[in-house]
Design a protein around this motif. Structure first.
Motif, PDB file in Angstrom:
ATOM      1  N   SER A  50     -38.288  33.949   2.085  1.00  0.00           N
ATOM      2  CA  SER A  50     -39.655  33.681   1.744  1.00  0.00           C
ATOM      3  C   SER A  50     -40.084  34.594   0.529  1.00  0.00           C
ATOM      4  O   SER A  50     -40.961  34.357  -0.206  1.00  0.00           O
ATOM      5  CB  SER A  50     -40.639  33.711   3.014  1.00  0.00           C
ATOM      6  OG  SER A  50     -40.439  35.297   3.425  1.00  0.00           O
ATOM      7  N   ASN A  88     -41.920  24.932  -0.578  1.00  0.00           N
ATOM      8  CA  ASN A  88     -41.984  26.424  -0.697  1.00  0.00           C
ATOM      9  C   ASN A  88     -43.242  26.775  -1.313  1.00  0.00           C
ATOM     10  O   ASN A  88     -43.503  26.429  -2.615  1.00  0.00           O
ATOM     11  CB  ASN A  88     -40.490  26.860  -1.376  1.00  0.00           C
ATOM     12  CG  ASN A  88     -39.318  26.689  -0.617  1.00  0.00           C
ATOM     13  OD1 ASN A  88     -39.291  26.916   0.603  1.00  0.00           O
ATOM     14  ND2 ASN A  88     -38.503  26.192  -1.240  1.00  0.00           N
ATOM     15  N   ALA A  90     -45.905  30.311  -1.568  1.00  0.00           N
ATOM     16  CA  ALA A  90     -46.110  31.613  -1.115  1.00  0.00           C
ATOM     17  C   ALA A  90     -47.417  31.768  -0.626  1.00  0.00           C
ATOM     18  O   ALA A  90     -47.637  32.369   0.239  1.00  0.00           O
ATOM     19  CB  ALA A  90     -45.723  32.693  -2.266  1.00  0.00           C
ATOM     20  N   GLN A  93     -47.824  30.361   2.512  1.00  0.00           N
ATOM     21  CA  GLN A  93     -46.737  30.928   3.437  1.00  0.00           C
ATOM     22  C   GLN A  93     -45.886  29.755   4.214  1.00  0.00           C
ATOM     23  O   GLN A  93     -45.581  29.978   5.339  1.00  0.00           O
ATOM     24  CB  GLN A  93     -47.339  31.903   4.647  1.00  0.00           C
ATOM     25  CG  GLN A  93     -48.427  32.929   4.059  1.00  0.00           C
ATOM     26  CD  GLN A  93     -48.910  33.787   5.094  1.00  0.00           C
ATOM     27  OE1 GLN A  93     -48.813  33.580   6.301  1.00  0.00           O
ATOM     28  NE2 GLN A  93     -49.298  35.089   4.505  1.00  0.00           N
ATOM     29  N   PHE A  95     -42.120  28.245   4.005  1.00  0.00           N
ATOM     30  CA  PHE A  95     -40.805  28.677   3.283  1.00  0.00           C
ATOM     31  C   PHE A  95     -39.882  27.272   3.716  1.00  0.00           C
ATOM     32  O   PHE A  95     -39.468  27.474   5.284  1.00  0.00           O
ATOM     33  CB  PHE A  95     -40.001  29.941   3.711  1.00  0.00           C
ATOM     34  CG  PHE A  95     -38.488  30.077   3.355  1.00  0.00           C
ATOM     35  CD1 PHE A  95     -38.206  29.611   2.065  1.00  0.00           C
ATOM     36  CD2 PHE A  95     -37.729  30.507   4.158  1.00  0.00           C
ATOM     37  CE1 PHE A  95     -36.904  29.935   1.537  1.00  0.00           C
ATOM     38  CE2 PHE A  95     -36.581  30.511   3.900  1.00  0.00           C
ATOM     39  CZ  PHE A  95     -36.107  30.379   2.518  1.00  0.00           C
TER      40      PHE A  95
END
Length: 152
Positions: A50, A88, A90, A93, A95
């Motif tokens: 991640s 994906n 960030a 959150q 992954f």
């Protein structure tokens, strides 16, 4: 070599979109790089965790306004490895998928060809250890913030 001061007069500076050194540089130093800075999406780390997920172009442009022009050249807001059904992200959150090794090697090879096709001959490149290990033929892993001279 570890001391490159005076040895390099870079024609261009390459940086991974996700790993900028600008947080450690003042505004005068950043402006000195000027139009020689190229933010290249191929320089991102192999997406394995991640922590390897990038941040959206707009977020980076707001956080690093002095790099607004080079960041604006990124090919879309999501420039890291991503799959539609296994995203994906960030900020959310999420992954969802690892970058396949074959895709990673293709990306590193594309960056190598890009470097070699340029008229510039000397580059200062900021990036990631796994990326550089693949770029240089897998001979060694770099330490964080290590300076390393390599000839293609």
């Amino acid at each position: 070599s570890s001391d490159l001061s005076g040895e390099l007069a870079p024609d261009a500076v390459g940086a991974s979109p996700s790993e900028f050194a600008p947080t450690q540089l003042d505004e005068t130093e950043m402006m000195a790089w000027g139009d020689r800075v190229i933010v290249h999406p191929h320089l991102s780390e192999k997406l394995s965790t991640s922590g390897d997920i990038g941040r959206c172009k707009g977020v980076l442009m707001n956080e690093f306004p002095l790099l607004g022009m080079p960041l604006s050249q990124l090919p879309g807001d999501v420039w890291w490895y991503n799959q539609v059904h296994r995203p994906n992200d960030a900020e959310r959150q999420q992954f969802g998928s690892h970058e396949p090794t074959a895709k990673f090697k293709e990306r590193v090879d594309a960056f190598r060809h890009w470097l070699m096709s340029r008229e510039d001959k000397v580059f200062v490149v900021f990036g990631h250890s796994t990326f550089f290990k693949e770029l240089t033929g897998g001979h060694r892993s770099m330490k964080n913030c290590e300076v390393y001279s390599y000839h293609l």
